[in-house]
Design a protein around this motif. Sequence first.
Motif, PDB file in Angstrom:
ATOM      1  N   TYR A  64       0.851  -1.241  -0.237  1.00  8.44           N
ATOM      2  CA  TYR A  64       0.270  -0.408  -0.449  1.00  8.44           C
ATOM      3  C   TYR A  64       0.926   1.357  -0.175  1.00  8.44           C
ATOM      4  O   TYR A  64       0.782   2.177  -0.435  1.00  8.44           O
ATOM      5  CB  TYR A  64      -0.863  -0.119   1.369  1.00  8.44           C
ATOM      6  CG  TYR A  64      -1.663   1.422   1.263  1.00  8.44           C
ATOM      7  CD1 TYR A  64      -2.832   0.674   0.215  1.00  8.44           C
ATOM      8  CD2 TYR A  64      -2.445   2.226   1.906  1.00  8.44           C
ATOM      9  CE1 TYR A  64      -4.211   1.750  -0.125  1.00  8.44           C
ATOM     10  CE2 TYR A  64      -3.422   3.701   1.889  1.00  8.44           C
ATOM     11  CZ  TYR A  64      -3.918   2.961   0.949  1.00  8.44           C
ATOM     12  OH  TYR A  64      -5.031   4.120   0.540  1.00  8.44           O
ATOM     13  N   GLU A  94       1.009   4.511  -2.947  1.00 12.85           N
ATOM     14  CA  GLU A  94       1.365   6.349  -2.152  1.00 12.85           C
ATOM     15  C   GLU A  94       1.803   7.354  -2.561  1.00 12.85           C
ATOM     16  O   GLU A  94       2.188   7.452  -3.047  1.00 12.85           O
ATOM     17  CB  GLU A  94       0.999   5.859  -0.602  1.00 12.85           C
ATOM     18  CG  GLU A  94       0.265   7.247   0.385  1.00 12.85           C
ATOM     19  CD  GLU A  94      -0.157   7.782   0.936  1.00 12.85           C
ATOM     20  OE1 GLU A  94      -0.487   7.882   1.706  1.00 12.85           O
ATOM     21  OE2 GLU A  94       1.142   6.672   1.850  1.00 12.85           O
ATOM     22  N   ILE A 118     -11.562   1.138  -4.238  1.00 10.51           N
ATOM     23  CA  ILE A 118     -10.770   1.118  -4.444  1.00 10.51           C
ATOM     24  C   ILE A 118     -10.772   2.454  -4.953  1.00 10.51           C
ATOM     25  O   ILE A 118      -9.475   3.230  -5.062  1.00 10.51           O
ATOM     26  CB  ILE A 118      -9.956   0.126  -5.392  1.00 10.51           C
ATOM     27  CG1 ILE A 118     -10.384  -1.138  -4.797  1.00 10.51           C
ATOM     28  CG2 ILE A 118      -8.543   0.347  -6.078  1.00 10.51           C
ATOM     29  CD1 ILE A 118      -9.854  -2.943  -5.532  1.00 10.51           C
ATOM     30  N   TRP A 126      -8.206   4.148  -2.434  1.00 13.54           N
ATOM     31  CA  TRP A 126      -6.929   3.611  -2.753  1.00 13.54           C
ATOM     32  C   TRP A 126      -6.310   5.145  -2.811  1.00 13.54           C
ATOM     33  O   TRP A 126      -6.810   5.622  -3.894  1.00 13.54           O
ATOM     34  CB  TRP A 126      -7.237   2.628  -3.289  1.00 13.54           C
ATOM     35  CG  TRP A 126      -6.851   0.936  -2.503  1.00 13.54           C
ATOM     36  CD1 TRP A 126      -7.862   1.028  -1.697  1.00 13.54           C
ATOM     37  CD2 TRP A 126      -6.911   0.047  -2.779  1.00 13.54           C
ATOM     38  NE1 TRP A 126      -7.771  -0.728  -1.088  1.00 13.54           N
ATOM     39  CE2 TRP A 126      -7.411  -1.003  -1.872  1.00 13.54           C
ATOM     40  CE3 TRP A 126      -5.596  -0.580  -4.342  1.00 13.54           C
ATOM     41  CZ2 TRP A 126      -6.927  -2.132  -2.404  1.00 13.54           C
ATOM     42  CZ3 TRP A 126      -5.435  -1.696  -4.532  1.00 13.54           C
ATOM     43  CH2 TRP A 126      -6.215  -2.747  -3.240  1.00 13.54           C
TER      44      TRP A 126
END
Length: 265
Positions: free
Chosen positions: A37, A41, A64, A68
């Motif tokens: 993750y 990012e 998502i 996300w």
Amino acid sequence: MIPLSQLPVEEARSVRIILSDIDDTITTEGVLTASAYTALERLQRAGFLVIPVTGRPAGWCDHIARMWPVDAVVGENGAFYFRYDRQRKKMEQHFWATPEELRQNRARLDAIEKEVLSSVPGSALASDQSYRLADLAIDFCEDVPPLPEAEVDRIVAIFERHGAQAKVSSIHVNGWFGDYNKLSMAKTLLGDVFGLDWEQARNSVVYAGDSPNDEPMFAAFPLSVGVANIHDFEHRLKHRPAYVAKGHSGDGFAELAELLLAARG
């Protein structure tokens, strides 16, 4: 497949867009790890376009796209793309099929579901099926004991006998009616939303994946990467990725991200 560590820096610097499968490419054994993750990012914050291209359902893809650190998502193996405009707080959706086609296709998929579950002992409807709009997902190892490869092939054959497309992922056999796949919808998304023609896209995209349903993407993009578990499916692949990571699943994706970030400096 060449080790990812041997990717030339100049080639890594040409990348502007990361397209990636999710299951067993970004996730690891069904879990989205902190390192994977964080890689997403960091890539987005560095200015890359980050777009998951997955077999997962519409319900998951809504989440998502909203939550996300991604710029859009292609779901159900190319049935649609979703993009959440954070400034306007609006979800943009584009489907390959019309609502009427989706309704008709669902009735045909329901018949396939009955045949598969009655003919292939140990198979099951995927636990995320109720969140799907365009395809049928048959579980062969996510929430059931792993089926032998011959039984997975039987599931594929049933789909194909009904005239449906069928693709094997690391956990499901996904089937649908319609002349689309991950690649066709990714091309539509890149053109419609980001204004990229095909040659621009081919020269600025890296695709990461792990299984046979990623083959159209491996074949289309000169810079494609398999995470280490791609070796489990190598015998099923006509089109292999150009490079292979040392890391398995999410660790392999994080390895790719680190390489791209280092190349950009």
